[in-house]
Scaffold this motif. Structure first.
Motif, PDB file in Angstrom:
ATOM      1  N   ALA A  55       5.722  10.375  -1.462  1.00 18.73           N
ATOM      2  CA  ALA A  55       6.460  11.416  -0.751  1.00 18.73           C
ATOM      3  C   ALA A  55       7.234  10.880   0.447  1.00 18.73           C
ATOM      4  O   ALA A  55       8.205  11.500   0.896  1.00 18.73           O
ATOM      5  CB  ALA A  55       5.503  12.517  -0.299  1.00 18.73           C
ATOM      6  N   ILE A  56       6.822   9.709   0.956  1.00 23.33           N
ATOM      7  CA  ILE A  56       7.462   9.202   2.171  1.00 23.33           C
ATOM      8  C   ILE A  56       8.140   7.847   1.976  1.00 23.33           C
ATOM      9  O   ILE A  56       8.848   7.385   2.876  1.00 23.33           O
ATOM     10  CB  ILE A  56       6.450   9.091   3.334  1.00 23.33           C
ATOM     11  N   SER A  57       7.943   7.214   0.818  1.00 27.61           N
ATOM     12  CA  SER A  57       8.523   5.883   0.614  1.00 27.61           C
ATOM     13  C   SER A  57       9.234   5.789  -0.730  1.00 27.61           C
ATOM     14  O   SER A  57       8.587   5.573  -1.764  1.00 27.61           O
ATOM     15  CB  SER A  57       7.425   4.806   0.702  1.00 27.61           C
ATOM     16  N   PRO A  58      10.556   5.903  -0.744  1.00 32.75           N
ATOM     17  CA  PRO A  58      11.310   5.707  -1.989  1.00 32.75           C
ATOM     18  C   PRO A  58      11.109   4.317  -2.580  1.00 32.75           C
ATOM     19  O   PRO A  58      11.145   4.150  -3.805  1.00 32.75           O
ATOM     20  CB  PRO A  58      12.762   5.929  -1.562  1.00 32.75           C
ATOM     21  N   GLU A  59      10.885   3.329  -1.717  1.00 29.50           N
ATOM     22  CA  GLU A  59      10.675   1.962  -2.211  1.00 29.50           C
ATOM     23  C   GLU A  59       9.394   1.885  -3.038  1.00 29.50           C
ATOM     24  O   GLU A  59       9.368   1.269  -4.109  1.00 29.50           O
ATOM     25  CB  GLU A  59      10.607   0.989  -1.032  1.00 29.50           C
ATOM     26  N   PHE A  60       8.317   2.505  -2.526  1.00 30.78           N
ATOM     27  CA  PHE A  60       7.078   2.517  -3.301  1.00 30.78           C
ATOM     28  C   PHE A  60       7.274   3.271  -4.613  1.00 30.78           C
ATOM     29  O   PHE A  60       6.808   2.819  -5.668  1.00 30.78           O
ATOM     30  CB  PHE A  60       5.944   3.159  -2.504  1.00 30.78           C
ATOM     31  N   THR A  61       7.953   4.404  -4.560  1.00 32.37           N
ATOM     32  CA  THR A  61       8.184   5.205  -5.765  1.00 32.37           C
ATOM     33  C   THR A  61       8.895   4.391  -6.839  1.00 32.37           C
ATOM     34  O   THR A  61       8.528   4.431  -8.016  1.00 32.37           O
ATOM     35  CB  THR A  61       9.013   6.453  -5.422  1.00 32.37           C
ATOM     36  N   GLU A  62       9.893   3.620  -6.415  1.00 30.29           N
ATOM     37  CA  GLU A  62      10.649   2.813  -7.373  1.00 30.29           C
ATOM     38  C   GLU A  62       9.781   1.709  -7.965  1.00 30.29           C
ATOM     39  O   GLU A  62       9.801   1.471  -9.181  1.00 30.29           O
ATOM     40  CB  GLU A  62      11.871   2.208  -6.675  1.00 30.29           C
ATOM     41  N   LEU A  63       8.966   1.067  -7.133  1.00 27.91           N
ATOM     42  CA  LEU A  63       8.104  -0.014  -7.618  1.00 27.91           C
ATOM     43  C   LEU A  63       6.971   0.529  -8.488  1.00 27.91           C
ATOM     44  O   LEU A  63       6.599  -0.089  -9.492  1.00 27.91           O
ATOM     45  CB  LEU A  63       7.531  -0.785  -6.427  1.00 27.91           C
ATOM     46  N   TRP A  64       6.429   1.684  -8.125  1.00 27.76           N
ATOM     47  CA  TRP A  64       5.339   2.272  -8.908  1.00 27.76           C
ATOM     48  C   TRP A  64       5.822   2.633 -10.312  1.00 27.76           C
ATOM     49  O   TRP A  64       5.074   2.514 -11.286  1.00 27.76           O
ATOM     50  CB  TRP A  64       4.798   3.498  -8.185  1.00 27.76           C
ATOM     51  N   ALA A  65       7.057   3.053 -10.408  1.00 31.53           N
ATOM     52  CA  ALA A  65       7.617   3.461 -11.700  1.00 31.53           C
ATOM     53  C   ALA A  65       7.800   2.279 -12.648  1.00 31.53           C
ATOM     54  O   ALA A  65       7.971   2.471 -13.858  1.00 31.53           O
ATOM     55  CB  ALA A  65       8.957   4.164 -11.494  1.00 31.53           C
ATOM     56  N   ARG A  66       7.745   1.068 -12.153  1.00 34.15           N
ATOM     57  CA  ARG A  66       7.900  -0.113 -13.016  1.00 34.15           C
ATOM     58  C   ARG A  66       6.662  -0.361 -13.892  1.00 34.15           C
ATOM     59  O   ARG A  66       6.747  -1.062 -14.900  1.00 34.15           O
ATOM     60  CB  ARG A  66       8.151  -1.366 -12.165  1.00 34.15           C
ATOM     61  N   HIS A  67       5.505   0.126 -13.465  1.00 29.49           N
ATOM     62  CA  HIS A  67       4.253  -0.068 -14.201  1.00 29.49           C
ATOM     63  C   HIS A  67       3.866  -1.540 -14.307  1.00 29.49           C
ATOM     64  O   HIS A  67       3.201  -1.951 -15.269  1.00 29.49           O
ATOM     65  CB  HIS A  67       4.319   0.557 -15.596  1.00 29.49           C
ATOM     66  N   ASP A  68       4.273  -2.329 -13.326  1.00 29.50           N
ATOM     67  CA  ASP A  68       3.859  -3.731 -13.312  1.00 29.50           C
ATOM     68  C   ASP A  68       2.391  -3.823 -12.899  1.00 29.50           C
ATOM     69  O   ASP A  68       1.914  -3.046 -12.062  1.00 29.50           O
ATOM     70  CB  ASP A  68       4.710  -4.539 -12.332  1.00 29.50           C
ATOM     71  N   VAL A  69       1.670  -4.784 -13.482  1.00 28.90           N
ATOM     72  CA  VAL A  69       0.248  -4.969 -13.192  1.00 28.90           C
ATOM     73  C   VAL A  69      -0.003  -6.436 -12.886  1.00 28.90           C
ATOM     74  O   VAL A  69       0.483  -7.321 -13.591  1.00 28.90           O
ATOM     75  CB  VAL A  69      -0.638  -4.548 -14.383  1.00 28.90           C
ATOM     76  N   GLY A  70      -0.757  -6.695 -11.830  1.00 26.22           N
ATOM     77  CA  GLY A  70      -1.078  -8.071 -11.489  1.00 26.22           C
ATOM     78  C   GLY A  70      -2.221  -8.112 -10.501  1.00 26.22           C
ATOM     79  O   GLY A  70      -2.259  -7.322  -9.561  1.00 26.22           O
ATOM     80  N   VAL A  71      -3.161  -9.009 -10.730  1.00 30.29           N
ATOM     81  CA  VAL A  71      -4.319  -9.112  -9.848  1.00 30.29           C
ATOM     82  C   VAL A  71      -4.538 -10.568  -9.451  1.00 30.29           C
ATOM     83  O   VAL A  71      -5.323 -11.269 -10.075  1.00 30.29           O
ATOM     84  CB  VAL A  71      -5.597  -8.565 -10.529  1.00 30.29           C
ATOM     85  N   PRO A  72      -3.816 -11.063  -8.451  1.00 28.15           N
ATOM     86  CA  PRO A  72      -4.031 -12.447  -8.034  1.00 28.15           C
ATOM     87  C   PRO A  72      -5.398 -12.609  -7.396  1.00 28.15           C
ATOM     88  O   PRO A  72      -5.777 -11.856  -6.501  1.00 28.15           O
ATOM     89  CB  PRO A  72      -2.907 -12.683  -7.013  1.00 28.15           C
ATOM     90  N   ALA A  73      -6.187 -13.592  -7.888  1.00 28.33           N
ATOM     91  CA  ALA A  73      -7.516 -13.828  -7.320  1.00 28.33           C
ATOM     92  C   ALA A  73      -7.399 -14.374  -5.896  1.00 28.33           C
ATOM     93  O   ALA A  73      -8.190 -14.055  -5.024  1.00 28.33           O
ATOM     94  CB  ALA A  73      -8.294 -14.807  -8.195  1.00 28.33           C
ATOM     95  N   GLN A  74      -6.411 -15.207  -5.673  1.00 30.98           N
ATOM     96  CA  GLN A  74      -6.145 -15.745  -4.352  1.00 30.98           C
ATOM     97  C   GLN A  74      -4.631 -15.706  -4.132  1.00 30.98           C
ATOM     98  O   GLN A  74      -3.853 -15.747  -5.077  1.00 30.98           O
ATOM     99  CB  GLN A  74      -6.665 -17.170  -4.212  1.00 30.98           C
TER     100      GLN A  74
END
Length: 282
Positions: free
Chosen positions: A206-225
């Motif tokens: 609701a407050i960050s268009p940048e987050f909204t755009e990135l969330w819509a990409r559905h990218d997934v990643g879990v760097p251990a370090q």
């Protein structure tokens, strides 16, 4: 071992676990009157089923290790009837093919003094304790000084997008942001129906268009370090090796430790910064 063989083994372990925990209890333990002689100790299957609010045949199939579908609500009901501890409840979920449940009352659980002492002992290096929602449970003074966390920062994802000072210090913020959102999505996938996760996502959207755009990409990643690079207005460039550790008695809590990267001068600049910030006036 194939996935099918693994599932069979898991159901066999579930069967043994349920029978074992049922045998520990007597009718009196659960407020029931004992009727007739019992050939074996413990509650009967039909008693567990009635108390849990499920069909006797269905519970029998579950305890026999048959390949049936079971919901989280039913697992919680069985956990209550069998008086399972939190580790036992989590074990039941895993044997039934579910993700580990959120510990009862975990959001309200107080951070122990031992954990706070550990964060303080990590000073002058930054350290934070966060939960599965990336809410900040505890932050040491070095993390406040180095990263600019303020009193109104309660969630490190939201702070990453909305705290101007925290955001401004990140070197190449636009490059780092996709990886941050991808890591959060990976965490969120463990509990897709959790209302608190939904709230964090909706509030930030609701407050960050940048987050909204990135969330819509559905990218997934879990760097251990990872390497965290910031440009502090007083100390200059600081590079940290980041390690995330899970707290044993709170599996949904994560301790994030930042260690100065060798050969970068970060350690010396960090020492001077923290020492100057917290020096006792003469």
């Amino acid at each position: 071992m194939t996935s099918e063989a693994s599932a069979v083994t898991r159901r066999e372990q579930l069967s043994d676990f349920l029978r074992n925990r049922r045998a520990r209890l007597t009718p009196g333990d659960v407020g029931m009157a004992a009727v007739g002689r019992r050939r074996t100790p413990g509650l009967r299957r039909e008693e567990v089923a009635v108390l849990a609010g499920v069909g006797v045949s269905w519970y029998t199939w579950l305890e026999q290790g048959r390949d049936i579908t079971v919901s989280a609500d039913v697992l919680d009901a069985i956990s209550r009837v069998l008086r399972l501890s939190e580790p036992e409840r989590a074990h039941l979920y895993l044997l039934a093919g579910h993700n580990r449940p959120q510990a009862a009352g975990s959001r309200e659980a107080a951070v122990s003094q031992q954990l706070r002492n550990l964060l303080d002992a990590w000073t002058p290096r930054p350290a934070v304790l966060r939960d599965r929602y990336w809410n900040l449970l505890a932050v040491n003074d070095a993390a406040r000084t180095v990263f600019g966390f303020g009193d109104t920062d309660h969630n490190c994802l939201i702070a990453f997008f909305t705290n101007a000072r925290y955001r401004g210090m990140h070197v190449q913020w636009t490059t780092v942001a996709p990886a941050v959102v991808a890591a959060f999505r990976a965490d969120a996938a463990h509990a897709p129906d959790d209302p608190e996760l939904t709230r964090v996502i909706e509030d930030l959207s609701a407050i960050s268009p940048e987050f909204t755009e990135l969330w819509a990409r559905h990218d997934v990643g879990v760097p251990a370090q990872a390497v965290k690079a910031v440009h502090h207005p007083e100390a200059g460039d600081l590079l940290f090796d980041t390690t995330t550790l899970t707290v044993a008695d709170h599996p949904d809590w994560h301790l994030v430790l930042y260690n100065p990267q060798p050969g970068t001068g970060t350690g010396d600049r960090l020492d001077r910064l923290v020492r100057a910030r917290f020096a006792t006036p003469a």
